[in-house]
Design a protein around this motif. Structure first.
Motif: not given
Length: 328
Positions: A158-168
């Motif tokens: 879940m965390v990986r998916a969120r980081m992939a689609v959001t800005a830093r």
């Protein structure tokens, strides 16, 4: 009497040799089971890390298309990769890869290790101890291994998916994602999309391991070689990944939509509801199979590299143990 003494003396060296040969044998029997699980864990973690790092830019691009309503095409996918590179630099293509490593290394370690253990258990149960399993137990061992790994590492996915689609700016690191999701959306959100994940893992892992093990078995029967060459392992893994991912892909799309609903403004609550909304707005092929062609490119590469790296590293570690480089 002299004959008996001579006979006894002639047999004595054999008895001594037998006694002297026993400790190493028993020691080998004691050591080998203890190292098998550890070897599988280490090799699985390394194999998963190598495979996912190689295909990380393609994987990130696929996720971005999966969670949006944009129409997918190879041209648009590579345009996105190019624009990301020009705007944010080369390393931005690997954004979220740290979270991927945190998830993939334990996931792959658990999956490969549990697969070895399930093969032994099922082999013993079905009467194939030490032999190649028949088709159904072979599929079952892969499914159970994938399910075990997914259950134990799901929040990291879940965390990986969120980081992939959001800005830093939104999520600075892995811990920030955990803290922010827990505070703003609740801890339960970390398991959103868990059911479609498990439903997708069962056929994916089962078919992938089944195909790879079957191809290795057929190869051995045909060539009389106990182990395939590295390029043959890559080909077997690629075939396994292609078939497995194609079979479970719609559930992968549903899983990503549910995981990223909190940051995309969507309200995906259930599997059927998510599927219905995707089909209504985007259609079956363009919605549920969006990004599949990219998966056909990255999936076989990742699975091929993963299986090949695991087998080669595992063989290398076993040789090092036999040569005495590692002591218990």
């Amino acid at each position: 009497m002299a004959h008996r003494v001579h006979d006894h003396q002639s047999r004595l060296p054999v008895a001594q040799a037998t006694v002297l040969a026993l400790p190493p044998t028993s020691q080998a029997k004691d050591l080998r089971p203890r190292w098998t699980a550890l070897d599988s864990l280490l090799c699985g973690a390394f194999a998963g890390a190598v495979a996912k790092t190689v295909i990380a830019p393609l994987d990130r691009t696929k996720i971005i298309f999966q969670v949006s309503s944009k129409r997918f095409s190879a041209k648009e996918a590579f345009r996105l990769i190019y624009c990301t590179y020009m705007k944010h630099g080369l390393l931005s293509l690997w954004r979220g890869n740290s979270a991927t490593m945190v998830r993939v290394m334990p996931y792959a370690a658990i999956q490969f290790c549990s697969h070895e253990q399930y093969k032994k258990l099922l082999g013993s149960y079905f009467g194939y101890q030490g032999k190649a399993l028949p088709p159904f137990p072979r599929f079952l061992a892969g499914s159970l291994a994938g399910t075990t790994a997914a259950m134990l590492t799901y929040p990291l996915d879940m965390v990986r998916a969120r980081m992939a689609v959001t800005a830093r700016e939104m999520y600075s690191n892995i811990m920030h994602v955990f803290v922010r999701i827990s505070q703003e959306e609740g801890v339960k959100t970390l398991y959103r999309g868990f059911t479609p994940t498990i439903l997708g893992v069962i056929p994916y892992a089962g078919i992938t391991f089944f195909t790879y093990e079957t191809l290795k078995k057929l190869h051995t029967e045909k060539t009389k070689r106990s182990q395939p060459y590295p390029h043959e392992r890559l080909a077997f893994g690629a075939c396994a990944g292609l078939i497995g991912q194609s079979a479970s892909y719609p559930l992968d799309v549903v899983r990503r939509r549910m995981q990223t609903a909190g940051v995309t403004g969507s309200s995906y609550g259930t599997i059927l509801g998510t599927m219905r909304e995707i089909i209504t707005q985007e259609g079956v092929v363009r919605g549920l199979y969006k990004g599949l062609s990219m998966n056909w490119l990255k999936g076989p590469v990742a699975v091929g590299i993963s299986f090949t790296t695991f087998d080669i590293t595992h063989s290398l570690l076993l040789k090092l143990h036999q040569m005495g480089y590692f002591t218990h």
